[in-house]
Design a protein around this motif. Sequence first.
Motif, PDB file in Angstrom:
ATOM      1  N   LEU A  13       0.687  -1.298   0.038  1.00 42.46           N
ATOM      2  CA  LEU A  13      -0.077   0.125   0.043  1.00 42.46           C
ATOM      3  C   LEU A  13       0.886   1.250   0.071  1.00 42.46           C
ATOM      4  CD1 LEU A  13      -2.581  -1.174   2.760  1.00 42.46           C
ATOM      5  CD2 LEU A  13      -3.144  -0.484   0.310  1.00 42.46           C
ATOM      6  N   VAL A  47      -7.113  -3.314   6.967  1.00 45.73           N
ATOM      7  CA  VAL A  47      -6.318  -4.572   6.076  1.00 45.73           C
ATOM      8  C   VAL A  47      -6.376  -5.773   6.651  1.00 45.73           C
ATOM      9  CG1 VAL A  47      -4.029  -4.816   4.817  1.00 45.73           C
ATOM     10  CG2 VAL A  47      -4.490  -2.434   5.420  1.00 45.73           C
ATOM     11  N   CYS A 107      -3.492  -5.501  -2.203  1.00 45.27           N
ATOM     12  CA  CYS A 107      -3.259  -4.066  -1.569  1.00 45.27           C
ATOM     13  C   CYS A 107      -2.649  -3.349  -2.689  1.00 45.27           C
ATOM     14  CB  CYS A 107      -2.129  -4.551  -0.671  1.00 45.27           C
ATOM     15  SG  CYS A 107      -2.896  -5.236   0.891  1.00 45.27           S
ATOM     16  N   ALA A 128      -4.109   0.211  -3.935  1.00 46.06           N
ATOM     17  CA  ALA A 128      -3.448   1.607  -3.829  1.00 46.06           C
ATOM     18  C   ALA A 128      -3.721   2.139  -5.289  1.00 46.06           C
ATOM     19  CB  ALA A 128      -1.934   1.164  -3.583  1.00 46.06           C
TER      20      ALA A 128
END
Length: 411
Positions: free
Chosen positions: A280, A373, A382, A386
């Motif tokens: 991330l 998360v 992830c 992002a």
Amino acid sequence: MTQEVFGGSFTQQEPIPEAGIEAAIAVLRHGRLHRYNTAAGEIAEAALLEEEFANLMGAKYCLAVASGGYALGCALRAVGVVAGDAVLTNAFTLAPVPGSIASVGARPVFVEITDQLVLDFDDLAAKAVSSGAKVLMLSHMRGHLCDMQALVALCARLGVLIIEDCAHTMGAAWKGVASGRSGVIGCYSMQTYKHINAGEGGFLISDDAAVMARAVLLSGSYMLYGRHRAAPPIEAFEAVRMQVPNVSGRMDNLRAAILRPQLGLLADRVARWAERYQALEAGLDGVPGLRLVARPAEETYVGSSFQFLLPGWSEARIGALLGRVLARGVELKWFGAADPVAFTSRYQHWGYAAPQSLPQTDRILAGLIDMRVPLTFSVADCAQIARIIKAEALIVGQGPEPEAMVLPVIQ
Ligand SMILES: *Cc1c(COP(=O)(O)O)cnc(C)c1O
């Protein structure tokens, strides 16, 4: 081009490991769920769990209780906080923390946070003096650790005891010292959204025999405290066993059975969370208008949640970003919302505490975005999350000011 949409669930944790399921079924089959209900020669799952967690954390004593919030309230009582006392705590935390202070009739005194989302030491020192508080309920909120060495030195100078709320830092450390081992008591939560999962549950750990004897009695041990394995010696109970009230909040053998096999998985979970957190971080680094929270080299953190800041963004722009990413499957939470939403609230919403003004915290929370998360997300998930946030942050951040403030509703 079709836009990518994330399909995972932000509230789906991993299943209970098979060993935990089997141990739970064994407890259900024999029926001795209460921690003091044991057959001849049997050691209760709850007592074994405490012993194993104490060993894992290098603590002398451990008490397992019904919830993380119960652990916090029990810790306050055990160190002697009484009705009317002032208790220092982070202005940025979650509702069970000020709630635990209110549960003993004490008064939360909120301390400003810094842009790193940790306690502001100057404000802490000023408020310790002005309030006369002798206890700090330190919330390692969202897993961000302050400089623990400096904090311990400062609190020693101020004559303030530290209770650590490690709901988000089980498995974390500062300069190699496990989170929960710097204060008089460390408290943890085993609620489903934390790092080990029994639905509900809490731990207190400590090296202080007198404090821990009171905690065990408070938790509802009746005169059966001798059955604990990670409790102080019997002598520590003698002076206080008829003085300390029973405020029942025990751990039971069913949840202890579910938890014991998870202790050995914690280090692996921490490593997997780090990979996800770093994916991330890499994907959101350098996005204009979006600021990441730098993690100090001294900190071993658990990446079970992710925060970033949108400094100076208007409410309407933040609402638009949250709506656009939600339409693409990404659930972000915002600590600046006027009204509390689901688990997310901030200090102004805790109306039982005296109104306090924390302009620095207000400025930070106004732009603070938060994301869960769960470990059911892969590293690739992830990276995808992002990409979605980055794409929408570029559109919303650089586009025209939205006409109205619309906050999406997360189901
Ligand atoms: C979850 C949590 C707790 C403990 O909550 P319980 O739900 O009672 O286990 C305490 N502090 C923080 C910051 C939390 O997020």
